[in-house]
Design a protein around this motif. Structure first.
Motif, PDB file in Angstrom:
ATOM      1  N   PHE B  75       0.222 -10.127  -8.258  1.00 14.95           N
ATOM      2  CA  PHE B  75      -0.209  -9.363  -7.031  1.00 14.95           C
ATOM      3  C   PHE B  75       0.119  -7.932  -7.296  1.00 14.95           C
ATOM      4  O   PHE B  75      -0.500  -6.869  -7.223  1.00 14.95           O
ATOM      5  CB  PHE B  75      -0.194  -9.723  -5.573  1.00 14.95           C
ATOM      6  CG  PHE B  75      -1.281 -10.841  -4.956  1.00 14.95           C
ATOM      7  CD1 PHE B  75      -2.531 -10.081  -5.039  1.00 14.95           C
ATOM      8  CD2 PHE B  75      -1.036 -11.782  -4.569  1.00 14.95           C
ATOM      9  CE1 PHE B  75      -3.396 -10.625  -4.250  1.00 14.95           C
ATOM     10  CE2 PHE B  75      -1.929 -12.533  -4.199  1.00 14.95           C
ATOM     11  CZ  PHE B  75      -3.192 -12.126  -3.816  1.00 14.95           C
ATOM     12  N   SER B  76       1.399  -7.811  -7.636  1.00  8.91           N
ATOM     13  CA  SER B  76       1.851  -6.475  -7.923  1.00  8.91           C
ATOM     14  C   SER B  76       1.391  -5.828  -8.891  1.00  8.91           C
ATOM     15  O   SER B  76       1.103  -4.432  -8.821  1.00  8.91           O
ATOM     16  CB  SER B  76       3.650  -6.675  -8.213  1.00  8.91           C
ATOM     17  OG  SER B  76       4.072  -7.181  -7.003  1.00  8.91           O
ATOM     18  N   GLN B  79      -2.186  -4.902  -8.341  1.00  8.50           N
ATOM     19  CA  GLN B  79      -1.874  -3.652  -7.432  1.00  8.50           C
ATOM     20  C   GLN B  79      -1.744  -2.466  -8.231  1.00  8.50           C
ATOM     21  O   GLN B  79      -2.458  -1.207  -8.002  1.00  8.50           O
ATOM     22  CB  GLN B  79      -1.122  -3.524  -6.601  1.00  8.50           C
ATOM     23  CG  GLN B  79      -1.529  -4.589  -5.147  1.00  8.50           C
ATOM     24  CD  GLN B  79      -0.307  -4.951  -4.365  1.00  8.50           C
ATOM     25  OE1 GLN B  79       0.848  -4.287  -4.467  1.00  8.50           O
ATOM     26  NE2 GLN B  79      -0.342  -5.908  -3.619  1.00  8.50           N
ATOM     27  N   ALA B  83      -4.456   0.647  -8.619  1.00  7.08           N
ATOM     28  CA  ALA B  83      -4.236   2.149  -7.989  1.00  7.08           C
ATOM     29  C   ALA B  83      -4.388   2.845  -9.300  1.00  7.08           C
ATOM     30  O   ALA B  83      -4.742   4.180  -9.206  1.00  7.08           O
ATOM     31  CB  ALA B  83      -2.731   2.088  -7.576  1.00  7.08           C
ATOM     32  N   THR B 106       0.949   3.662   0.902  1.00 13.53           N
ATOM     33  CA  THR B 106      -0.043   2.698   0.587  1.00 13.53           C
ATOM     34  C   THR B 106       0.215   1.272  -0.355  1.00 13.53           C
ATOM     35  O   THR B 106      -0.324   0.616   0.040  1.00 13.53           O
ATOM     36  CB  THR B 106      -1.170   3.640  -0.300  1.00 13.53           C
ATOM     37  OG1 THR B 106      -1.447   4.843   0.196  1.00 13.53           O
ATOM     38  CG2 THR B 106      -2.396   2.777  -0.712  1.00 13.53           C
ATOM     39  N   SER B 107       1.269   1.687  -1.210  1.00 14.55           N
ATOM     40  CA  SER B 107       1.723   0.446  -1.984  1.00 14.55           C
ATOM     41  C   SER B 107       2.482  -0.479  -0.976  1.00 14.55           C
ATOM     42  O   SER B 107       2.208  -1.639  -1.292  1.00 14.55           O
ATOM     43  CB  SER B 107       2.615   0.978  -3.129  1.00 14.55           C
ATOM     44  OG  SER B 107       3.650   1.729  -2.557  1.00 14.55           O
ATOM     45  N   LEU B 110      -0.526  -2.417   0.764  1.00 14.05           N
ATOM     46  CA  LEU B 110      -0.932  -3.185  -0.230  1.00 14.05           C
ATOM     47  C   LEU B 110       0.060  -4.609  -0.549  1.00 14.05           C
ATOM     48  O   LEU B 110      -0.563  -5.589  -0.642  1.00 14.05           O
ATOM     49  CB  LEU B 110      -1.282  -2.486  -1.506  1.00 14.05           C
ATOM     50  CG  LEU B 110      -2.505  -1.830  -1.632  1.00 14.05           C
ATOM     51  CD1 LEU B 110      -2.510  -0.709  -3.031  1.00 14.05           C
ATOM     52  CD2 LEU B 110      -3.871  -2.582  -1.456  1.00 14.05           C
ATOM     53  N   GLY B 114      -0.677  -8.321  -0.061  1.00 17.72           N
ATOM     54  CA  GLY B 114      -0.443  -9.349  -1.354  1.00 17.72           C
ATOM     55  C   GLY B 114       0.568 -10.464  -0.436  1.00 17.72           C
ATOM     56  O   GLY B 114       0.306 -11.400  -1.035  1.00 17.72           O
TER      57      GLY B 114
END
Lengths: 114, 193
Positions: B75-76, B79, B83, B106-107, B110, B114
């Motif tokens: 997921f990381s 993302q 991005a 934002t991260s 996200l 996740g």
């Protein structure tokens, strides 16, 4: 239900719980079991310790439980009544016999309760 | 007390059957346990039940921890790539105008999303041991996080989230989203049962 060989010997607190349930007969649920243990052993187990021990003993097949009717005093929640299975009785008898064998021939000093 | 009992019953039903949870709470209500003893009993019971799942199947729990950890990493990575693609292709002129806090915020959002999805996937794989699975991932995440803390980035990012307390807060919040995802699956299962 656990197989006989997977159950292992009973711990001291497990024996106390099983014996308390045997004494209470048809009225053995969380509150009365805790009260009985406190009255007979002078120690009051924490509710968390008792609940997890009851669950563990049931999973081992040494206890069974059934739910009663909900009561207003408990916020409309049912009591969970416990009874000891034949395997539970056998396990506690075995454990007590082990103690008896260890005690046999020993001269324990007399203990006077304070 | 009624609300506390309902909340406690909900918490316990995450780790045991609904009937057992209700009977346990009923005992505490009947005994009129004080708040500290009440919540202490709930915490002890929940932890013990999770620990029992661990002791019954330690290898299975380790497998779940790895599964959850791998999903988190994927997921990381996803993302990060998403991005980068957004900035480069969709908003090419936006990067200089973006504040650091907005990027980090934002991260984080996200990341929590996740974690939630990871919790859902983990619960589907864990069977009726959803919370034990989450706990296994939490332990593995904590070990990796602490190990990585010994090698800070060359150019550390400033802000409340970069200190020890801030990092711990962000970490725990992420784990809460993981548990929330697993709890949603658990509740759905209980409703169906």
């Amino acid at each position: 239900m656990a197989h006989e060989s997977q159950r292992g010997p009973l711990g001291e607190f497990e024996q106390v719980v099983i014996l308390a349930i045997m004494r209470l007969k048809d009225n053995a649920y969380g509150v009365t079991i805790r009260t009985e243990i406190a009255a007979r052993t002078d120690r009051r187990p924490t509710a968390g310790a008792l609940f997890t021990t009851l669950d563990r003993l049931e999973d081992k097949g040494l206890l069974t439980s059934q739910f009663g009717d909900p009561t207003p005093r408990r916020g409309g929640r049912a009591k969970r009544y416990f009874s000891v299975t034949a395997a539970g009785v056998a396990a506690v008898v075995r454990a007590q016999r082990s103690y008896q064998r260890l005690l046999k021939g020993l001269r324990l000093p007399e203990v006077v309760d304070a | 007390m009624r609300n506390a009992a309902a909340l406690a019953e909900w918490i316990l039903s995450l780790v045991t059957s609904r009937e057992r949870a209700a009977a346990t709470i009923g005992d505490l209500v009947e005994e009129e346990a004080r708040p500290f003893a009440f919540w202490g009993s709930i915490a002890w019971t929940a932890f013990s039940l999770i620990w029992r799942d661990f002791s019954v199947a330690p290898l299975g729990m380790f497998g779940l921890a790895l599964y959850g950890f791998v999903i988190t990493i994927l997921f990381s990575a996803f993302q990060g790539v998403a991005a980068a693609l957004l900035i480069v292709y969709v908003f090419p002129g936006a990067l200089p105008a973006l504040s650091m806090n907005r990027v980090v915020g934002t991260s984080l959002v996200l990341g929590w999303a996740g974690s939630f999805i990871t919790g859902v996937l983990l619960a589907h794989r864990a069977g009726d041991r959803e919370m034990a699975g989450c706990f296994a991932v939490l332990i593995l995440d904590a070990v990796v996080t602490v190990a990585m803390a010994g090698n800070p980035p060359a150019a550390p990012v400033g802000g409340w989230y970069s200190g020890t307390l801030g990092s711990a807060f962000v970490f725990l919040l992420g784990q809460m989203f993981l548990v929330a995802g697993a709890a949603c699956v658990r509740r759905r299962r209980l409703r169906r049962a």
